[in-house]
Design an enzyme around this catalytic site. Structure first.
Site, mmCIF file in Angstrom:
data_model
loop_
_atom_site.group_PDB
_atom_site.id
_atom_site.type_symbol
_atom_site.label_atom_id
_atom_site.label_comp_id
_atom_site.label_asym_id
_atom_site.label_seq_id
_atom_site.Cartn_x
_atom_site.Cartn_y
_atom_site.Cartn_z
ATOM 1 N N ASP A 199 0.822 -1.208 0.000
ATOM 2 C CA ASP A 199 0.000 0.000 0.000
ATOM 3 C C ASP A 199 0.860 1.265 0.000
ATOM 4 O OD1 ASP A 199 -2.452 1.304 -0.100
ATOM 5 O OD2 ASP A 199 -2.658 1.431 2.072
ATOM 6 N N CYS A 212 -24.717 -8.261 -5.751
ATOM 7 C CA CYS A 212 -25.967 -8.147 -5.001
ATOM 8 C C CYS A 212 -26.277 -6.700 -4.625
ATOM 9 C CB CYS A 212 -25.920 -9.025 -3.751
ATOM 10 S SG CYS A 212 -24.790 -8.443 -2.465
ATOM 11 N N CYS A 243 -23.318 -3.754 -0.480
ATOM 12 C CA CYS A 243 -22.352 -2.736 -0.056
ATOM 13 C C CYS A 243 -22.759 -1.350 -0.549
ATOM 14 C CB CYS A 243 -20.952 -3.098 -0.534
ATOM 15 S SG CYS A 243 -20.765 -3.283 -2.322
ATOM 16 N N CYS A 249 -23.723 1.807 2.220
ATOM 17 C CA CYS A 249 -22.761 2.896 2.407
ATOM 18 C C CYS A 249 -23.481 4.159 2.879
ATOM 19 C CB CYS A 249 -22.016 3.174 1.110
ATOM 20 S SG CYS A 249 -20.808 4.512 1.249
ATOM 21 N N CYS A 309 -16.856 8.874 1.514
ATOM 22 C CA CYS A 309 -16.446 7.620 2.160
ATOM 23 C C CYS A 309 -16.063 7.892 3.608
ATOM 24 C CB CYS A 309 -15.279 6.997 1.401
ATOM 25 S SG CYS A 309 -14.550 5.565 2.226
ATOM 26 N N CYS A 354 -14.019 2.634 8.466
ATOM 27 C CA CYS A 354 -15.427 2.243 8.344
ATOM 28 C C CYS A 354 -15.483 0.833 7.754
ATOM 29 C CB CYS A 354 -16.184 3.212 7.447
ATOM 30 S SG CYS A 354 -17.922 2.774 7.229
ATOM 31 N N CYS A 357 -19.361 -1.520 4.572
ATOM 32 C CA CYS A 357 -19.519 -2.230 3.296
ATOM 33 C C CYS A 357 -19.026 -3.669 3.397
ATOM 34 C CB CYS A 357 -18.814 -1.486 2.163
ATOM 35 S SG CYS A 357 -17.018 -1.367 2.314
ATOM 36 N N CYS A 402 -21.411 -7.611 3.397
ATOM 37 C CA CYS A 402 -21.078 -8.403 2.207
ATOM 38 C C CYS A 402 -21.300 -9.894 2.451
ATOM 39 C CB CYS A 402 -19.624 -8.152 1.828
ATOM 40 S SG CYS A 402 -19.075 -9.121 0.402
#
Length: 278
Positions: free
Chosen positions: A100, A157, A160, A164, A179, A207, A210, A214
């Protein structure tokens, strides 16, 4: 190095899934390509691995990903062992570890490598652990192939997207300004709409909404990695209170929490968010 040896190395590193992709098949900006070439001249392939971090849905005000050791440190340390073994087997090649913090698009690498399933929330989900995983990469000038079958998209589906709170996932476009994970980390004074979202949010950092809704995450297994689940040197830290950071300067805050994923922003953002939970 034989593929079987590489698979064993990645398994021993703690990866739940892994694969490779050809660097030339990545769609990167010119700036990102240049940065990759600087880090690894003649870049030709990428190894990508997913490391699970789920330690149970313990109540707290920190996102689940931020409760163990900083994933940048953990993933880098684990993949460095793999990279060093590869360097020994291929002394004329380069192997550059990223977690990252590299110019690579990790999720795009994972898609081309056939690692997991790509969700509408933009996260990669691997069998058994869902999206509760961190991605890490090894960029190399050793030619590597992409998977015969790239990662599929999720079932679609829409759970998420509907869940949100800020509508950040609407219309198949991610809007960072809506977000909550991004907003809880944003410095300074927030616009009224963003402040209202953070005030209503139960977490002071990150957070997980989402991911919680799932279907792929139902029954997710606990991570076996001690450093990410609080079973190692660092204890698991579900929450912070005002007392935990009271009187800390940036320096003393990092001395106390510098091995945590939330430490990079310093104490001011956390103080602000905590003050809104009264």
């Amino acid at each position: 190095m034989e593929r079987e040896q590489l698979d064993e190395l990645l398994r021993q590193s703690g990866a739940a899934d892994w694969g490779s992709c050809a660097f030339a098949e990545l769609s990167l900006s010119e700036e990102a390509k240049s940065a990759c070439e600087t880090a690894c001249p003649g870049a030709a392939g990428v190894l990508v691995a997913a490391f699970p971090y789920f330690a149970g849905d313990v109540p707290g005000n920190l996102s689940l990903y931020a409760r163990g050791e900083d994933y940048h440190r953990c993933v880098t340390r684990r993949l460095t062992v793999v990279a060093e073994a590869l360097q020994s087997a291929h002394p004329q090649r380069r192997f550059v570890v990223g977690a990252d913090n590299s110019p690579l698009d990790e999720r795009q690498c994972a898609r081309l490598a056939g690692v997991g399933v790509v969700g509408k929330h933009g996260l990669v989900m691997v069998e058994g652990y869902g999206s509760w995983v961190f991605l890490g990469t090894i960029l190399t000038d050793l030619p590597l192939p992409s998977a015969e079958q790239p990662s599929p998209d999720c079932m679609g589906c829409g759970a998420c997207v509907r869940a949100c709170p800020g509508g950040a996932l609407r219309e198949a476009v991610f809007d960072e300004d809506k977000c909550l994970s991004a907003l809880t980390q944003k410095k300074g004074q927030l616009p009224p709409e963003q402040e209202a979202l953070v005030r209503k949010h139960p977490l002071i950092w990150g957070c997980d909404i989402c991911q919680r809704v799932c279907p792929y995450n139902r029954g997710a297994k606990h991570s076996p990695l001690d450093d990410l689940t609080g079973q190692g040197r660092l204890p698991y830290l579900p929450s912070l209170t005002e007392a935990d950071i009271e009187g800390l300067t940036n320096k003393t805050f990092r001395a106390k929490y510098g091995e945590r994923a939330f430490a990079w922003r310093g104490p001011a953002v956390l103080r602000r968010n905590l003050s809104w939970k009264k």
